[in-house]
Motif scaffolding. Structure first.
Motif, PDB file in Angstrom:
ATOM      1  N   LYS A   6       7.352 -19.702  -6.274  1.00 18.24           N
ATOM      2  CA  LYS A   6       6.558 -18.796  -7.116  1.00 18.24           C
ATOM      3  C   LYS A   6       6.793 -19.038  -8.606  1.00 18.24           C
ATOM      4  O   LYS A   6       5.851 -19.033  -9.396  1.00 18.24           O
ATOM      5  CB  LYS A   6       6.868 -17.338  -6.779  1.00 18.24           C
ATOM      6  N   THR A  37       2.653 -13.108  -9.934  1.00 18.64           N
ATOM      7  CA  THR A  37       2.218 -13.531  -8.607  1.00 18.64           C
ATOM      8  C   THR A  37       1.711 -12.316  -7.853  1.00 18.64           C
ATOM      9  O   THR A  37       2.153 -11.192  -8.094  1.00 18.64           O
ATOM     10  CB  THR A  37       3.346 -14.206  -7.807  1.00 18.64           C
ATOM     11  N   MET A  38       0.768 -12.580  -6.961  1.00 19.72           N
ATOM     12  CA  MET A  38       0.184 -11.515  -6.154  1.00 19.72           C
ATOM     13  C   MET A  38      -0.216 -12.089  -4.805  1.00 19.72           C
ATOM     14  O   MET A  38      -0.460 -13.291  -4.698  1.00 19.72           O
ATOM     15  CB  MET A  38      -1.007 -10.900  -6.871  1.00 19.72           C
ATOM     16  N   PRO A  39      -0.264 -11.247  -3.778  1.00 22.11           N
ATOM     17  CA  PRO A  39      -0.663 -11.743  -2.465  1.00 22.11           C
ATOM     18  C   PRO A  39      -2.108 -12.250  -2.500  1.00 22.11           C
ATOM     19  O   PRO A  39      -2.942 -11.737  -3.241  1.00 22.11           O
ATOM     20  CB  PRO A  39      -0.557 -10.511  -1.556  1.00 22.11           C
ATOM     21  N   CYS A  40      -2.390 -13.263  -1.705  1.00 25.08           N
ATOM     22  CA  CYS A  40      -3.759 -13.764  -1.562  1.00 25.08           C
ATOM     23  C   CYS A  40      -4.493 -12.887  -0.560  1.00 25.08           C
ATOM     24  O   CYS A  40      -3.963 -12.578   0.508  1.00 25.08           O
ATOM     25  CB  CYS A  40      -3.763 -15.206  -1.069  1.00 25.08           C
ATOM     26  N   TYR A  49       0.592 -16.351  -1.525  1.00 24.99           N
ATOM     27  CA  TYR A  49       0.417 -15.747  -2.840  1.00 24.99           C
ATOM     28  C   TYR A  49      -0.324 -16.708  -3.776  1.00 24.99           C
ATOM     29  O   TYR A  49      -0.529 -17.869  -3.478  1.00 24.99           O
ATOM     30  CB  TYR A  49       1.789 -15.399  -3.436  1.00 24.99           C
ATOM     31  N   CYS A 134      -4.052 -20.512  -3.517  1.00 30.23           N
ATOM     32  CA  CYS A 134      -3.060 -19.827  -2.691  1.00 30.23           C
ATOM     33  C   CYS A 134      -1.999 -20.809  -2.198  1.00 30.23           C
ATOM     34  O   CYS A 134      -2.316 -21.960  -1.862  1.00 30.23           O
ATOM     35  CB  CYS A 134      -3.741 -19.155  -1.498  1.00 30.23           C
ATOM     36  N   SER A 137       5.062 -19.226   0.290  1.00 32.14           N
ATOM     37  CA  SER A 137       6.432 -19.206  -0.247  1.00 32.14           C
ATOM     38  C   SER A 137       7.329 -20.048   0.638  1.00 32.14           C
ATOM     39  O   SER A 137       7.164 -20.048   1.865  1.00 32.14           O
ATOM     40  CB  SER A 137       6.984 -17.780  -0.284  1.00 32.14           C
TER      41      SER A 137
END
Length: 146
Positions: A6, A37-40, A49, A134, A137
């Motif tokens: 990330k 960062t943010m979830p997809c 993410y 996207c 991780s």
């Protein structure tokens, strides 16, 4: 789907933002928040993410911002970006918008030029968002593996 750290993806988005800021080359005030960062969306796993770096430039003459948009139209393709949209956005004001994707499509940028709206006390502004594709991780070891 590629696996990437990330922090590395956030740094890539911030580096692209800095390069675009140099290309824009106008004097004004730049907002300071860094990439996040943010979830997809569309994935069940929180381990998928994307990095997103929204920022803007204001306190600059509107004509300078129009020239900056023209510099982007010329400069982005020279720097390995493919412009996939260049026209009005879907807002009521039909703000000029450029959307471009980096070579290999690791990053995309959305740039919009907003006119001053005196009734809303809103100055002219160049709004930019750099966003990564996207990623997954890297697996983190569990306590039982340690």
């Amino acid at each position: 789907m590629e696996t990437r750290d990330k922090d590395t993806v956030k740094a890539d988005a911030e580096r692209a933002s800095s390069q675009i800021l140099e290309l824009i080359d106008i004097k004004g005030t730049v907002t300071e928040p860094g990439a996040m960062t943010m979830p997809c969306s569309g994935y069940d796993s929180a381990e998928v993410y994307r990095a997103r770096h929204p920022w803007s430039i204001y306190k600059a003459p509107f004509t300078d911002m129009q020239k900056a948009m023209n510099r982007l139209r010329v400069g982005l393709p020279k720097d390995g970006w493919k412009i996939v949209k260049d026209g009005p956005d879907r807002s009521q004001g039909k703000s000029p918008q450029i959307i471009a994707e980096s070579e290999g499509r690791e990053l995309a940028i959305d740039v919009r030029l907003h006119k001053e709206v005196k009734a809303e006390n809103s100055p002219p502004m160049l709004e930019l968002t750099v966003e990564s594709r996207c990623y997954r991780s890297p697996a983190t070891p569990t306590a039982s593996e340690g």
